[in-house]
Enzyme design. Structure first.
Site, PDB file in Angstrom:
ATOM      1  CG  HIS A  22      -5.271   5.835   8.906  1.00 23.53           C
ATOM      2  ND1 HIS A  22      -5.674   6.904   8.142  1.00 23.53           N
ATOM      3  CD2 HIS A  22      -5.531   4.724   8.150  1.00 23.53           C
ATOM      4  CE1 HIS A  22      -6.169   6.462   6.987  1.00 23.53           C
ATOM      5  NE2 HIS A  22      -6.080   5.146   6.973  1.00 23.53           N
ATOM      6  CD  GLU A  23      -4.041   0.768   8.638  1.00 19.94           C
ATOM      7  OE1 GLU A  23      -4.948  -0.087   8.671  1.00 19.94           O
ATOM      8  OE2 GLU A  23      -3.697   1.347   7.602  1.00 19.94           O
ATOM      9  CG  HIS A  26      -9.379   1.644   8.606  1.00 16.73           C
ATOM     10  ND1 HIS A  26     -10.309   2.421   7.960  1.00 16.73           N
ATOM     11  CD2 HIS A  26      -8.167   2.024   8.109  1.00 16.73           C
ATOM     12  CE1 HIS A  26      -9.699   3.237   7.121  1.00 16.73           C
ATOM     13  NE2 HIS A  26      -8.401   3.026   7.196  1.00 16.73           N
TER      14      HIS A  26
END
Length: 221
Positions: A22-23, A26
């Site tokens: 998820h990170e 980004h």
């Protein structure tokens, strides 16, 4: 206590992947739109050790699992990794590109949830072995944790991804006023969690999403 160790073993990989990818997503999308901050910090990587937060990635999920296992009561399992550094001012179109950078995390969780659903379908469609049940349990955990992170992060509360998406979509002055809620975002989430409001919002969404995956892939386990 004996049940806690196999529970952690089943959940460890899904939680680690869900939080760290998820990170990383980004950072990857931020780089695509012109901000190299995450890349320069070495955070655009699949190496989970670059993203692990000792509290959010390890202690909090294990603590929730322990309480759920020992009490026999369900709870919303969630956690967080070290936030990927993004300098929105370095994006080519800061306000517009913010939407895609923020949406990258929940979208990655959606893709992973689908991947775990495919694994669940595979496990139920092949001859049963000693690995069938653990595979199904891990796939179920993967679908659940990714659904939780996807819907949690889409809540329109800064600094969650949904809050940043809202800031990107709102007109200038309203977006500026809304973004000023960011320092209060985490306290708001804590109040929602302990009052049961967060669960009341998320569980119906998670259950519907889980049912949609089961219907699409043709399993009902």
């Amino acid at each position: 206590m004996e049940a806690l160790i196999p529970t952690i073993a089943i959940w460890a990989l899904p939680v680690l992947l869900a939080i760290t990818l998820h990170e990383a997503a980004h950072g990857y999308v931020a780089r695509h739109f012109g901000d190299p901050t995450a890349e320069l910090a070495g955070r655009i990587t699949l190496n989970p050790f670059k993203h692990i937060d000792p509290v959010g990635t390890v202690l909090v999920p294990i603590g929730i699992l322990a309480l759920s296992t020992l009490s026999g009561m369900g709870g919303i399992l969630f956690g967080w990794a070290k936030p990927v550094p993004v300098n929105f001012s370095r994006l080519r179109n800061p306000k517009g590109d913010m939407l895609w950078v923020a949406a990258a995390g929940p979208f990655t969780n959606l893709v992973m949830a689908i991947g775990w659903a495919m694994l669940f379908k595979f496990a139920t469609s092949t001859p049963e072995t000693a690995y069938t049940l653990p595979m199904m349990q891990m796939a179920e955990a993967g679908m659940l944790i990714n659904a939780v992170l996807m819907f949690l992060n889409l809540l329109p509360i800064p600094p969650l991804d949904g809050g940043r998406i809202a800031v990107s979509l709102l007109p200038g002055k309203l977006a500026w006023h809304f973004s000023r809620l960011e320092p209060f975002g985490f306290p708001i989430l804590l109040v929602m969690l302990f009052t049961g409001v967060l669960g009341a919002i998320l569980w119906p969404l998670i259950a519907t999403f889980r049912y949609a995956l089961a219907t699409f892939f043709g399993f009902y386990g």
